[in-house]
Scaffold this active site. Structure first.
Site, PDB file in Angstrom:
ATOM      1  CE  LYS A 492      -0.152  -0.378   5.012  1.00 61.87           C
ATOM      2  NZ  LYS A 492      -0.903  -0.834   6.157  1.00 61.87           N
ATOM      3  CE1 TYR A 717      10.781  32.600   1.369  1.00 62.22           C
ATOM      4  CE2 TYR A 717      10.993  30.207   1.420  1.00 62.22           C
ATOM      5  CZ  TYR A 717      10.740  31.380   0.725  1.00 62.22           C
ATOM      6  OH  TYR A 717      10.450  31.329  -0.603  1.00 62.22           O
TER       7      TYR A 717
HETATM    8  C1  PLP Z   1      -0.154  -1.606   7.038  1.00 68.72           C
HETATM    9  C2  PLP Z   1      -0.709  -2.817   7.590  1.00 68.72           C
HETATM   10  C3  PLP Z   1       0.100  -3.893   7.969  1.00 68.72           C
HETATM   11  C4  PLP Z   1       1.607  -3.845   7.970  1.00 68.72           C
HETATM   12  O1  PLP Z   1       2.086  -3.211   9.117  1.00 68.72           O
HETATM   13  P1  PLP Z   1       3.645  -3.014   9.401  1.00 68.72           P
HETATM   14  O2  PLP Z   1       3.701  -2.425  10.728  1.00 68.72           O
HETATM   15  O3  PLP Z   1       4.126  -2.087   8.353  1.00 68.72           O
HETATM   16  O4  PLP Z   1       4.263  -4.352   9.295  1.00 68.72           O
HETATM   17  C5  PLP Z   1      -0.509  -5.073   8.343  1.00 68.72           C
HETATM   18  N1  PLP Z   1      -1.851  -5.176   8.365  1.00 68.72           N
HETATM   19  C6  PLP Z   1      -2.673  -4.161   8.045  1.00 68.72           C
HETATM   20  C7  PLP Z   1      -4.136  -4.351   8.110  1.00 68.72           C
HETATM   21  C8  PLP Z   1      -2.135  -2.951   7.654  1.00 68.72           C
HETATM   22  O5  PLP Z   1      -2.940  -1.925   7.342  1.00 68.72           O
END
Ligand code: PLP
Length: 822
Positions: A492, A717
């Protein structure tokens, strides 16, 4: 290539029992991997057994690809349908037999064999020494870092009679491994690069590691090492007669003295030889690691009889970086594979394999130079032609005198040029569109210019992703799991900023079981890039239902309302949809709760058009041991909820609960699958296994300008930065619009220039930032590391009160992603 042997000769050499039908075709190739089989009828398949992997399971697949000779374990029985159609050589241990075969091949080699071991720098020393020696000799060297119990035999099969010298590397991870490597290589000259802390876990002490490594040299005529590595020096002086040792040092008291005078990006090395004669070399590096490696190379080249002038010519072509296979975005959606360092057959083969593993593109195009120093040219180009046919190259652009002989050997469209300049001129008439282009050539052809021409212009900032490190991290998590536990990888948010297309493709090569994305669009993009793995979509919306169904994307269902909508949509469809149920056990984000259970159960039963592919929950605090009780109660609730749902189903969905932190801390709850995220990308959030992961991404930019300022001058800035004394600042080409967080302003952040830390001064701007480089030697165009090895994401995130996840995913899409194999 292996020396030609018939099945019968092989059997007698390996003392193997022959079964099945025999043929008299001589064998020339050894294959251990079911992919990339070039000449099946001439190949021997060796079925090796690893911790997670058994080659015997691939016998059928390899048979279907045309291989008819198999080296297998004696208790293996092939299925009836193939046992009568192929030849099986049965031995007690196939790995040992493979090694024996390699020893045999080695015994036929007349020239000197150089073997390199040590904790760091093996591959670089091997590559560089190979390059330098190729000024005078035809050199065989291990491809990339083939240095293990399996890699070394494969390297040895690359030693042909036409080669005059072989350069091999040997790597071990625990005791009792070196003897086998030594026995195969029988090196004449050894190089011991150094000894560090890597792989410490396989040994009880540093001393034991040293002793084991030194076994490589037991039959060497000479051993090269650096005096400053006191442990090595002390041990080797005790263990071996003095006349075998060739010691070099920065200072006096060694056979060779090599002192360094550093300039900004190059160095002068002053050499004093045993006869006290002096000479100097110029090398294009100034960092300590490269300078140590290159001095090993110089001493080895002298020992092998090269004169100083030839060595210097070889050194002129070396470069510290870019000896890696790199994947870069090209113009018009094309992909460029940059292999501009390569000039031998083994390397070409690896590059073609890498090309083959990429996402499908319209055409496969090869831009290639003459291969250098190869002895029997015709035979070599026969092999090149064979490789190009096998990998289905569609179009070839060749540069050099020899390469044009491919005209007679291949039937594809080709153009040839006498030199790189002519090629560059003609590139104007070429139109590349959604193609994949491999650019591979010997250093002296200067193919960097070709890559520069073809690639998308990269503004100062780029994110480099090390695909080998990614593989390493993936395998590390696999070692924490049972062989049958599946791995879903979270890609993702653009694969945590790393770039979803390439990373998903790489995971497909690694045979990951599942991918997960946040939105349907992300899943569709992966499908359009040829990703075939099952994909779970965490946050689908109603408008995307038809896309989900059509492209086999599997939505997460987290509420009764959503379940109902999806069930209605799927009712009249001609295929079932796979869905995943999110069970809320305490995260309180999305998911079904206890009170939804009875309604959920009846809906599941009433809607068989929805197939429950998995049940999962998400842990709220697996990374923090102070919440262990809470985590365990989440896992317990999950187990109970699963049982209730599964009692109503006549099939078994997968169950999964662990994220990266969960795998590290609660691996006993791995169930059927785990969901790997941040750990794959190199950040171990629990702190339990920090040492075991490799950093995969390096965010880099360049210095745009350097300014000298006076005490009291303000910077940027709102005049937030004030010079505390006279000094200088550098303006770098990255700002908050690239994802360089504005909270790094005013000293909260720092970057690395030439390996040294430099703090941010003043406020970070939209496209730029200023850093204080007082007392540092910095010039326009210098490279600046923002995150990467040597500059930890955890530390930086902590400085500005956030977490590594945010830093990774914030890197803007305008920053070009570049992928490489190191
Ligand atoms: C993002 C996510 C993970 C992975 O988590 P990490 O801490 O990056 O290993 C696992 N399960 C779900 C449902 C997630 O949204």
């Amino acid at each position: 290539m292996m020396q030609r042997l018939t099945q019968e000769e092989l059997a007698s050499l390996l003392q193997a029992k022959i079964e099945g039908i025999q043929s008299s075709t001589p064998l020339t190739d050894v294959v251990i991997d079911s992919r990339n089989i070039l000449q099946p009828e001439q190949s021997l398949f060796v079925a090796l057994k690893g911790a997670k992997f058994d080659g015997h399971n691939f016998v059928r697949e390899v048979f279907d690809k045309g291989i008819r000779t198999f080296l297998v374990q004696e208790d293996f029985s092939p299925t009836a349908s193939i046992s009568k159609k192929a030849c099986f050589l049965k031995v007690n241990k196939p790995l040992q037999a493979l090694q024996k075969l390699a020893s045999h091949q080695r015994s036929l080699f007349k020239g000197p064999v150089v073997a390199i071991t040590g904790s760091n720098g093996k591959t670089i020393v091997k590559e560089w020494l190979g390059q330098v020696l190729s000024q005078k000799f035809s050199v065989a060297k291990s491809p990339k870092s083939y240095n293990s119990q399996v890699g070394v035999p494969l390297s040895i099969f690359g030693m042909d009679p036409m080669h005059q010298v072989a350069v091999l590397e040997a790597g071990i991870s625990t005791t009792n491994e070196m003897d086998a490597l030594e026995n195969m290589m029988k090196p004449n000259l050894g190089i011991f690069t150094n000894i560090g802390t890597a792989h410490e876990e396989g040994f009880v002490s540093k001393n034991q590691k040293l002793e084991e490594k030194a076994r490589l040299f037991q039959n060497c005529e000479y051993i090269i090492f650096r005096k400053e590595h006191a442990m090595i020096t002390e041990y080797l002086e005790k263990r071996f007669p003095k006349k075998k040792l060739i010691i070099w040092s920065d200072g006096v008291g060694a056979d060779y003295t090599l002192t360094v005078k550093k300039e900004l990006s190059k160095s002068k090395i002053l050499l004093m030889r045993p006869d006290l004669s002096l000479c100097t070399f110029m090398v294009p590096f100034s960092d300590e690691a490269s300078l140590e490696n290159i001095r090993h190379v110089i001493v080895a080249a002298l020992t092998l009889g090269l004169d100083t002038k030839t060595i210097q010519e070889g050194l002129n072509h070396l470069k510290a970086i870019d000896m890696r296979l790199t994947l870069k975005p090209g113009t018009n959606q094309s992909l460029i594979i940059d292999d501009t360092y390569n000039n031998d057959l083994a390397g070409l083969r690896l590059a073609l394999e890498f090309m083959n593993a990429q996402r499908p593109k319209k055409r496969k195009i090869l831009i290639i130079s003459d291969l250098l120093q190869v002895g029997n040219t015709d035979q070599v180009y026969e092999e090149v032609a064979l490789l190009l046919t096998f990998y289905k190259i569609d179009y070839l652009l060749g540069v050099g005198k020899d390469i044009s002989c491919l005209k007679e050997k291949l039937m594809i469209p080709m153009r040839f040029f006498q030199d790189t300049e002519h090629l560059l001129e003609s590139l104007h008439d070429e139109f590349f569109d959604n193609d994949i282009i491999l650019v591979t050539g010997a250093r002296k052809f200067g193919f960097e210019a070709v890559v520069n021409r073809l690639q998308q212009r990269i503004h100062g900032t780029s994110l480099e992703i090390n695909l080998n490190a990614l593989t390493h991290n993936y395998n590390f998590y696999k070692t924490k799991l049972d062989a049958k536990t599946k791995v879903m990888v979270m890609v993702k948010a653009f694969a945590y900023g790393g770039g979803a297309d390439e990373i998903a493709n790489h995971l497909q090569q690694l045979k990951a079981d599942y991918l997960a994305v946040a939105y349907t669009d992300e899943g569709l993009a992966l499908r359009s890039e040829g990703i075939r793995l099952p994909i779970m979509v965490l946050n689908p919306v109603q408008e995307s239902f038809p896309h989900l169904l059509q492209h086999d994307l599997e939505p997460v269902v987290y509420s009764l309302q959503f379940f109902k909508e999806l069930a209605i949509f799927c009712k009249g469809q001609d295929k079932r949809m796979k869905i995943h149920l999110d069970l809320d056990t305490g995260m309180h984000r999305l998911g079904f709760e206890e009170q939804d259970m009875s309604q959920l159960l009846s809906m599941v039963q009433e809607n068989p058009q929805l197939e429950i592919a998995s049940l999962y929950t998400h842990l709220a605090a697996a990374d923090e041991s102070r919440h262990e009780d809470f985590t365990r109660s989440q896992l317990q609730t999950f187990t109970d909820m699963c049982e209730r749902i599964m009692a109503k189903l006549n099939y078994r969905p997968l169950r999964h609960a662990l994220n990266s932190a969960g795998i590290a801390a609660y691996s006993e709850f791995q169930l059927d699958m785990v969901r790997l995220g941040i750990g794959l990308y190199g950040v171990e959030v629990t702190g339990l296994y920090d040492q075991h992961l490799r950093v995969i991404s390096t965010l880099k930019t360049t210095v745009s300008q350097v300014k000298k300022l006076k005490k009291g001058d303000s910077v940027g800035y709102s005049r937030k930065g004030i010079m505390e004394k006279d000094g200088q600042i550098a303006t770098i080409a990255i700002g908050y619009a690239d994802g360089y967080d504005r909270r790094f302003s005013n000293g909260k952040g720092f970057v690395l220039i030439h390996g040294k830390r430099a703090p941010v001064i003043g406020n970070v701007c939209m496209d730029m930032a200023m850093i204080d480089v007082t007392d540092m030697e910095v010039r326009e165009g210098d490279e600046v590391i923002i995150y990467g090895p040597g500059i930890s994401l955890k530390e930086l995130a902590e400085n500005i009160g956030t977490i590594p996840y945010e830093l990774l995913t914030n890197i803007s899409s305008r920053v070009k992603r570049v992928y490489y194999l190191d």
